[in-house]
Design a protein around this motif. Structure first.
Motif, PDB file in Angstrom:
ATOM      1  N   ASP A 179       0.810  -1.210   0.000  1.00 39.97           N
ATOM      2  CA  ASP A 179       0.000   0.000   0.000  1.00 39.97           C
ATOM      3  C   ASP A 179       0.847   1.265   0.000  1.00 39.97           C
ATOM      4  N   LEU A 180       2.101   1.127   0.444  1.00 39.92           N
ATOM      5  CA  LEU A 180       3.036   2.247   0.449  1.00 39.92           C
ATOM      6  C   LEU A 180       4.304   1.829  -0.298  1.00 39.92           C
ATOM      7  N   ALA A 181       5.007   2.803  -0.827  1.00 43.04           N
ATOM      8  CA  ALA A 181       6.196   2.504  -1.630  1.00 43.04           C
ATOM      9  C   ALA A 181       7.257   1.747  -0.847  1.00 43.04           C
ATOM     10  N   TYR A 182       7.286   1.947   0.465  1.00 45.09           N
ATOM     11  CA  TYR A 182       8.302   1.300   1.294  1.00 45.09           C
ATOM     12  C   TYR A 182       7.733   0.092   2.051  1.00 45.09           C
ATOM     13  N   ASN A 183       6.645  -0.479   1.528  1.00 43.42           N
ATOM     14  CA  ASN A 183       6.013  -1.598   2.215  1.00 43.42           C
ATOM     15  C   ASN A 183       5.663  -2.741   1.253  1.00 43.42           C
ATOM     16  N   PRO A 184       6.665  -3.322   0.564  1.00 40.87           N
ATOM     17  CA  PRO A 184       6.381  -4.440  -0.340  1.00 40.87           C
ATOM     18  C   PRO A 184       5.881  -5.655   0.438  1.00 40.87           C
ATOM     19  N   GLU A 185       5.079  -6.481  -0.226  1.00 35.31           N
ATOM     20  CA  GLU A 185       4.448  -7.625   0.430  1.00 35.31           C
ATOM     21  C   GLU A 185       4.843  -8.931  -0.249  1.00 35.31           C
ATOM     22  N   PRO A 186       4.995 -10.019   0.512  1.00 34.19           N
ATOM     23  CA  PRO A 186       5.203 -11.328  -0.100  1.00 34.19           C
ATOM     24  C   PRO A 186       4.014 -11.658  -0.996  1.00 34.19           C
ATOM     25  N   ALA A 187       4.269 -12.302  -2.133  1.00 29.14           N
ATOM     26  CA  ALA A 187       3.189 -12.596  -3.072  1.00 29.14           C
ATOM     27  C   ALA A 187       3.550 -13.761  -3.977  1.00 29.14           C
ATOM     28  N   TYR A 188       2.511 -14.473  -4.431  1.00 31.33           N
ATOM     29  CA  TYR A 188       2.670 -15.523  -5.429  1.00 31.33           C
ATOM     30  C   TYR A 188       2.350 -14.946  -6.798  1.00 31.33           C
ATOM     31  N   PHE A 189       3.092 -15.393  -7.804  1.00 35.09           N
ATOM     32  CA  PHE A 189       2.866 -14.991  -9.195  1.00 35.09           C
ATOM     33  C   PHE A 189       2.750 -16.261 -10.034  1.00 35.09           C
ATOM     34  N   GLU A 190       1.717 -16.348 -10.854  1.00 37.42           N
ATOM     35  CA  GLU A 190       1.502 -17.550 -11.643  1.00 37.42           C
ATOM     36  C   GLU A 190       1.578 -17.323 -13.140  1.00 37.42           C
ATOM     37  N   THR A 191       1.690 -16.060 -13.546  1.00 39.16           N
ATOM     38  CA  THR A 191       1.791 -15.759 -14.982  1.00 39.16           C
ATOM     39  C   THR A 191       2.864 -14.702 -15.213  1.00 39.16           C
ATOM     40  N   ALA A 192       3.312 -14.616 -16.460  1.00 41.40           N
ATOM     41  CA  ALA A 192       4.307 -13.605 -16.823  1.00 41.40           C
ATOM     42  C   ALA A 192       3.741 -12.206 -16.612  1.00 41.40           C
ATOM     43  N   GLU A 193       2.456 -12.047 -16.875  1.00 36.96           N
ATOM     44  CA  GLU A 193       1.817 -10.743 -16.709  1.00 36.96           C
ATOM     45  C   GLU A 193       1.821 -10.319 -15.238  1.00 36.96           C
ATOM     46  N   GLU A 194       1.556 -11.253 -14.355  1.00 34.79           N
ATOM     47  CA  GLU A 194       1.554 -10.937 -12.924  1.00 34.79           C
ATOM     48  C   GLU A 194       2.946 -10.525 -12.458  1.00 34.79           C
ATOM     49  N   LEU A 232      16.119  -2.472   4.809  1.00 30.08           N
ATOM     50  CA  LEU A 232      15.811  -1.181   5.421  1.00 30.08           C
ATOM     51  C   LEU A 232      14.597  -1.221   6.328  1.00 30.08           C
ATOM     52  N   ASP A 233      14.695  -0.475   7.414  1.00 24.95           N
ATOM     53  CA  ASP A 233      13.631  -0.369   8.411  1.00 24.95           C
ATOM     54  C   ASP A 233      13.030   1.037   8.342  1.00 24.95           C
ATOM     55  N   ILE A 234      11.818   1.148   7.851  1.00 26.30           N
ATOM     56  CA  ILE A 234      11.197   2.454   7.701  1.00 26.30           C
ATOM     57  C   ILE A 234      11.030   3.162   9.039  1.00 26.30           C
ATOM     58  N   GLU A 235      10.867   2.385  10.117  1.00 24.43           N
ATOM     59  CA  GLU A 235      10.706   2.996  11.437  1.00 24.43           C
ATOM     60  C   GLU A 235      11.987   3.707  11.874  1.00 24.43           C
ATOM     61  N   LYS A 236      13.139   3.171  11.486  1.00 24.63           N
ATOM     62  CA  LYS A 236      14.404   3.840  11.799  1.00 24.63           C
ATOM     63  C   LYS A 236      14.492   5.180  11.091  1.00 24.63           C
ATOM     64  N   ILE A 237      14.023   5.203   9.855  1.00 24.84           N
ATOM     65  CA  ILE A 237      14.044   6.450   9.090  1.00 24.84           C
ATOM     66  C   ILE A 237      13.127   7.480   9.738  1.00 24.84           C
ATOM     67  N   LYS A 238      11.963   7.051  10.154  1.00 21.75           N
ATOM     68  CA  LYS A 238      11.015   7.963  10.797  1.00 21.75           C
ATOM     69  C   LYS A 238      11.553   8.495  12.128  1.00 21.75           C
ATOM     70  N   LYS A 239      12.295   7.646  12.844  1.00 22.32           N
ATOM     71  CA  LYS A 239      12.860   8.077  14.125  1.00 22.32           C
ATOM     72  C   LYS A 239      13.960   9.120  13.946  1.00 22.32           C
ATOM     73  N   MET A 240      14.465   9.261  12.712  1.00 21.79           N
ATOM     74  CA  MET A 240      15.436  10.318  12.433  1.00 21.79           C
ATOM     75  C   MET A 240      14.745  11.665  12.257  1.00 21.79           C
ATOM     76  N   GLY A 241      13.433  11.661  12.410  1.00 23.83           N
ATOM     77  CA  GLY A 241      12.680  12.901  12.257  1.00 23.83           C
ATOM     78  C   GLY A 241      12.203  13.151  10.843  1.00 23.83           C
ATOM     79  N   ILE A 242      12.339  12.132   9.995  1.00 28.43           N
ATOM     80  CA  ILE A 242      11.924  12.272   8.600  1.00 28.43           C
ATOM     81  C   ILE A 242      10.465  11.848   8.478  1.00 28.43           C
ATOM     82  N   LYS A 243       9.591  12.801   8.225  1.00 26.17           N
ATOM     83  CA  LYS A 243       8.148  12.541   8.159  1.00 26.17           C
ATOM     84  C   LYS A 243       7.601  12.907   6.781  1.00 26.17           C
ATOM     85  N   GLY A 244       6.362  12.506   6.546  1.00 20.33           N
ATOM     86  CA  GLY A 244       5.705  12.852   5.284  1.00 20.33           C
ATOM     87  C   GLY A 244       6.420  12.283   4.070  1.00 20.33           C
ATOM     88  N   ILE A 245       6.860  11.035   4.183  1.00 16.89           N
ATOM     89  CA  ILE A 245       7.650  10.405   3.106  1.00 16.89           C
ATOM     90  C   ILE A 245       6.794  10.124   1.878  1.00 16.89           C
TER      91      ILE A 245
END
Length: 324
Positions: free
Chosen positions: A27-42, A107-120
């Motif tokens: 749902d977010l650019a820094y939040n990829p999810e495990p997934a199955y793919f069954e076709t070249a298009e997928e 990479l850990d997005i929470e570490k980045i946020k703890k650096m004070g980097i918001k609104g990514i």
């Protein structure tokens, strides 16, 4: 990344595999999810970058029960978990095609946020093939930067190594990320008084909301039904009372995976409360090494673990209790 996609499409096309297990955009650019793919298009939705930290080994338990062979992409650290699952007869090696992929730390997005980097909005420099050691982060407040290494998960700083312990082929280069001692945190806790240790873990575990994310993601937690899902022995109720007894869930889980945990760090990665759950498991790993000799779960798929075979040289219970 394109090389991974192209190879996966080839293996699907020639019938070597029936499906592919990898990652897709979340749902977010820094939040990829495990997934199955069954076709070249997928596979056009396949992603692999610095935020693909998920260990895909456990997903192969389900995949091993499906028809046909599954291609799975495994980082070096993931292969330890896969070997351990082979050893425990939880995955079928014959129904798996493993491509070992390069890794330069995740990479850990929470570490980045703890650096004070918001609104990514976007983050560049996250691709495995990128040579840059700096992340460029576009936010609603302007451009920010941080060192790649400063945003890595703790587990990457104590990396077991970049050698794939099992694979059918390899794609991509890896970068050594270890710059800390594996048991440094454990030794700090061991130096505490009993009261300080209790207070430390009481504080951390009091954050637990019993979402079971740690259990569900852990490759070593592969029981079809967990004791904490059963009311037969009243464990379910005991694990949810409003007291420290609630935290017995984590203590018992750590005992359950002792000698089998590969220290993949998935439990801490997925914890929504940021509890350093890996510390329990790493303490057991340290003690096992001291009592039985150095042992790394998942180093191979054959060697018996030190807690699964008895010898007359095994440490006596009195020695363990004296150490506390």
């Amino acid at each position: 990344m394109q090389e991974l996609v192209n190879r996966a499409k080839e293996l699907l096309a020639d019938g070597t595999v029936t499906r592919v297990l990898g990652w897709k955009s979340g749902d977010l650019a820094y939040n990829p999810e495990p997934a199955y793919f069954e076709t070249a298009e997928e596979l056009d939705n396949f992603v692999y970058n610095g935020f693909c930290g998920a260990n895909l080994s456990k997903y192969m338990i389900k995949a091993s029960k499906l028809e046909g062979k599954t291609l799975v992409f495994l980082k070096p650290c993931d292969t330890y978990s896969f070997n351990q699952l082979i050893k425990e007869h939880r995955v079928d090696r014959e129904k798996t095609y493993i491509i070992g992929i390069g890794c330069k730390g995740k990479l850990d997005i929470e570490k980045i946020k703890k650096m004070g980097i918001k609104g990514i909005e976007t983050i560049s420099g996250i691709n495995t093939e990128d040579d840059t050691e700096v992340l460029t982060i576009q936010t609603v407040y302007g451009e920010k930067t941080c060192k790649y290494s400063d945003a890595m998960f703790e587990r990457c700083h104590v990396c077991k190594g970049k050698e794939h312990k099992i694979h059918d082929e390899l794609i991509g280069e890896s970068k050594d990320t270890k710059d800390k001692e594996r048991f440094e945190e454990i030794e700090k806790i061991e130096a505490m008084s009993p009261e300080e240790k209790f207070a430390f873990f009481q504080n951390e575990l009091s954050k637990c909301i019993r979402c079971n994310a740690c259990r569900n993601v852990c490759p070593a937690c592969s029981c079809l039904k967990c004791v904490f899902d059963s009311n037969k022995f009243d464990s379910q109720q005991k694990a949810n009372v409003d007291s420290f007894e609630e935290k017995m869930f984590h203590i018992i889980r750590a005992f359950h995976v002792a000698g089998r945990c590969t220290d993949c760090g998935e439990c801490s990665r997925v914890c929504p409360q940021g509890i350093p759950l890996h510390l329990f498991n790493r303490k057991f790993i340290k003690d096992i090494n001291e009592f039985y000799g150095d042992f790394q779960a998942g180093e191979d798929a054959e060697t018996n673990g030190p807690l699964t075979s008895f010898t007359f040289e095994d440490v006596e219970p009195s020695v363990v209790s004296e150490r506390g």
